[in-house]
Scaffold this motif. Sequence first.
Motif, PDB file in Angstrom:
ATOM      1  N   TRP A 224       0.677  -1.291   0.107  1.00 48.71           N
ATOM      2  CA  TRP A 224       0.009  -0.058   0.099  1.00 48.71           C
ATOM      3  C   TRP A 224       0.714   1.316  -0.063  1.00 48.71           C
ATOM      4  O   TRP A 224       0.393   2.216  -0.469  1.00 48.71           O
ATOM      5  N   GLY A 225       2.235   1.197   0.469  1.00 47.65           N
ATOM      6  CA  GLY A 225       2.861   2.159   0.507  1.00 47.65           C
ATOM      7  C   GLY A 225       3.142   2.648  -0.661  1.00 47.65           C
ATOM      8  O   GLY A 225       3.309   3.777  -1.376  1.00 47.65           O
ATOM      9  N   LEU A 226       3.512   1.582  -1.744  1.00 49.62           N
ATOM     10  CA  LEU A 226       3.917   1.811  -3.108  1.00 49.62           C
ATOM     11  C   LEU A 226       2.812   2.283  -3.832  1.00 49.62           C
ATOM     12  O   LEU A 226       3.044   3.066  -4.837  1.00 49.62           O
ATOM     13  N   VAL A 227       1.606   1.975  -3.485  1.00 45.40           N
ATOM     14  CA  VAL A 227       0.292   2.196  -4.337  1.00 45.40           C
ATOM     15  C   VAL A 227       0.038   3.858  -4.016  1.00 45.40           C
ATOM     16  O   VAL A 227      -0.151   4.591  -4.845  1.00 45.40           O
ATOM     17  N   VAL A 228       0.099   4.129  -2.757  1.00 46.74           N
ATOM     18  CA  VAL A 228       0.186   5.600  -2.472  1.00 46.74           C
ATOM     19  C   VAL A 228       1.126   6.468  -3.020  1.00 46.74           C
ATOM     20  O   VAL A 228       0.832   7.480  -3.674  1.00 46.74           O
TER      21      VAL A 228
ATOM     22  N   SER B  48       2.053   0.639 -18.406  1.00 43.02           N
ATOM     23  CA  SER B  48       3.599   0.278 -18.538  1.00 43.02           C
ATOM     24  C   SER B  48       4.360   0.993 -17.526  1.00 43.02           C
ATOM     25  O   SER B  48       5.408   0.402 -16.997  1.00 43.02           O
ATOM     26  N   ASN B  49       4.072   1.988 -16.809  1.00 40.80           N
ATOM     27  CA  ASN B  49       4.802   2.676 -15.721  1.00 40.80           C
ATOM     28  C   ASN B  49       4.777   1.894 -14.467  1.00 40.80           C
ATOM     29  O   ASN B  49       5.611   1.494 -13.566  1.00 40.80           O
ATOM     30  N   SER B  50       3.425   1.291 -14.172  1.00 37.90           N
ATOM     31  CA  SER B  50       3.220   0.142 -12.937  1.00 37.90           C
ATOM     32  C   SER B  50       4.099  -1.016 -13.267  1.00 37.90           C
ATOM     33  O   SER B  50       4.827  -1.386 -12.305  1.00 37.90           O
ATOM     34  N   PHE B  51       4.009  -1.505 -14.271  1.00 36.20           N
ATOM     35  CA  PHE B  51       4.884  -2.629 -14.631  1.00 36.20           C
ATOM     36  C   PHE B  51       6.334  -2.504 -14.439  1.00 36.20           C
ATOM     37  O   PHE B  51       6.899  -3.285 -14.067  1.00 36.20           O
ATOM     38  N   LYS B  52       6.925  -1.146 -14.845  1.00 40.25           N
ATOM     39  CA  LYS B  52       8.255  -1.064 -15.182  1.00 40.25           C
ATOM     40  C   LYS B  52       8.804  -0.240 -13.849  1.00 40.25           C
ATOM     41  O   LYS B  52      10.060  -0.129 -13.638  1.00 40.25           O
ATOM     42  N   LEU B  53       7.932  -0.270 -12.960  1.00 45.48           N
ATOM     43  CA  LEU B  53       8.498   0.588 -11.335  1.00 45.48           C
ATOM     44  C   LEU B  53       9.640  -0.244 -10.968  1.00 45.48           C
ATOM     45  O   LEU B  53       9.655  -1.248 -10.547  1.00 45.48           O
ATOM     46  N   PHE B  54      10.649   0.705 -10.885  1.00 47.69           N
ATOM     47  CA  PHE B  54      12.010  -0.030 -10.343  1.00 47.69           C
ATOM     48  C   PHE B  54      12.610   1.019  -9.306  1.00 47.69           C
ATOM     49  O   PHE B  54      12.669   0.690  -8.038  1.00 47.69           O
ATOM     50  N   ASP B  55      13.013   2.215  -9.506  1.00 51.23           N
ATOM     51  CA  ASP B  55      13.457   3.210  -8.284  1.00 51.23           C
ATOM     52  C   ASP B  55      12.682   3.535  -7.410  1.00 51.23           C
ATOM     53  O   ASP B  55      13.304   3.501  -6.179  1.00 51.23           O
ATOM     54  N   GLN B  56      11.391   3.665  -7.440  1.00 50.84           N
ATOM     55  CA  GLN B  56      10.433   3.883  -6.237  1.00 50.84           C
ATOM     56  C   GLN B  56      10.486   2.403  -5.169  1.00 50.84           C
ATOM     57  O   GLN B  56      10.496   2.593  -4.214  1.00 50.84           O
ATOM     58  N   ASN B  57      10.352   1.424  -5.847  1.00 51.79           N
ATOM     59  CA  ASN B  57      10.434   0.126  -5.172  1.00 51.79           C
ATOM     60  C   ASN B  57      11.758  -0.146  -4.453  1.00 51.79           C
ATOM     61  O   ASN B  57      11.768  -0.463  -3.366  1.00 51.79           O
ATOM     62  N   LEU B  58      12.638   0.322  -5.145  1.00 47.72           N
ATOM     63  CA  LEU B  58      14.127   0.054  -4.619  1.00 47.72           C
ATOM     64  C   LEU B  58      14.159   1.186  -3.415  1.00 47.72           C
ATOM     65  O   LEU B  58      14.704   0.611  -2.238  1.00 47.72           O
ATOM     66  N   ALA B  59      13.912   2.306  -3.492  1.00 46.47           N
ATOM     67  CA  ALA B  59      13.711   3.330  -2.510  1.00 46.47           C
ATOM     68  C   ALA B  59      12.991   2.968  -1.266  1.00 46.47           C
ATOM     69  O   ALA B  59      13.362   3.234  -0.050  1.00 46.47           O
ATOM     70  N   LEU B  60      11.619   2.742  -1.512  1.00 45.33           N
ATOM     71  CA  LEU B  60      10.674   2.509  -0.497  1.00 45.33           C
ATOM     72  C   LEU B  60      10.846   1.357   0.403  1.00 45.33           C
ATOM     73  O   LEU B  60      10.849   1.199   1.853  1.00 45.33           O
ATOM     74  N   THR B  61      10.985   0.167  -0.193  1.00 43.77           N
ATOM     75  CA  THR B  61      11.096  -1.019   0.516  1.00 43.77           C
ATOM     76  C   THR B  61      12.307  -1.936   0.236  1.00 43.77           C
ATOM     77  O   THR B  61      12.726  -2.891   1.036  1.00 43.77           O
TER      78      THR B  61
END
Length: 280
Positions: free
Chosen positions: A144-148, A209-222
Amino acid sequence: MQKSMKKYFALFALPTILAFAVMFLIPFILGVYLSFTEFTTVTDAKWVGLSNYIKAFSNQEYINALWFTVKFTLISVTTINLFAFIFALLLTRRKKGTNVFRTIFFMPNLIGGIVLGYIWQLIINGILLKFGVTLTSSATYGFWGLVVLMNWQLIGYMMIIYIAGIQNVPKDIVEAAKIDGATRFGILRNVTLPLVMPSITICLFLTLSNSFKLFDQNLALTAGAPSKETSMLALDIYNTFYSKTGWEGVGQAKGVVFFVLVAVIALIQLVITRRKEVEN
């Protein structure tokens, strides 16, 4: 003039074609070849057939990342487009301060993904710590953090596209619908939405496409914590390629599957939504 342009078309297009071939086409073809090999460098590649693909789909972390990404994409695409469309409707009613709100909503899109990830990590952890947990205590909090974060970053961007589409709806059609006694909801459903379909097509494609390719936000957040349960596909591919010795070919195979998956889903979405578009 047109004959002259056609004559020199190849000359003007050559730099772009060369850049495309060197920066994308050749690395892509080489990448597909390497997905069928075992390698540490490009020069020592050894053909292993479908072995890397079998390993990829036998890897539980990859299956988890695939399922996590699909869930995240479904929810993010829905919420981002829903809120962006509502805000676009509200900000096209010629109220005072609409330009200021448009600017404010668009600004998160100007901040880099890594910076956004760390900012939201501090904000969400600051709230969750009052309840004795953090973003990485459970995969649910990370999800949910990533969704927000994704909503906060993309709603303003999609809103601008929807605003352009709504402003392009002919006023005489809306007025004619009002004279015929149509309600606001009826005008929205039967006039606005069909005429805004080109904007919906673009926004769905971009968010998908942006949701599937999400990388940097995922790396930084969790960073995939806890236990890689919040790793999305792009982060899982990165970790496979750079963190596991001897798994470079498997990482490459995951990358090829990722490309095919995103391309097929995006094309299906484009075909479906473009069929619903109507001309003004």
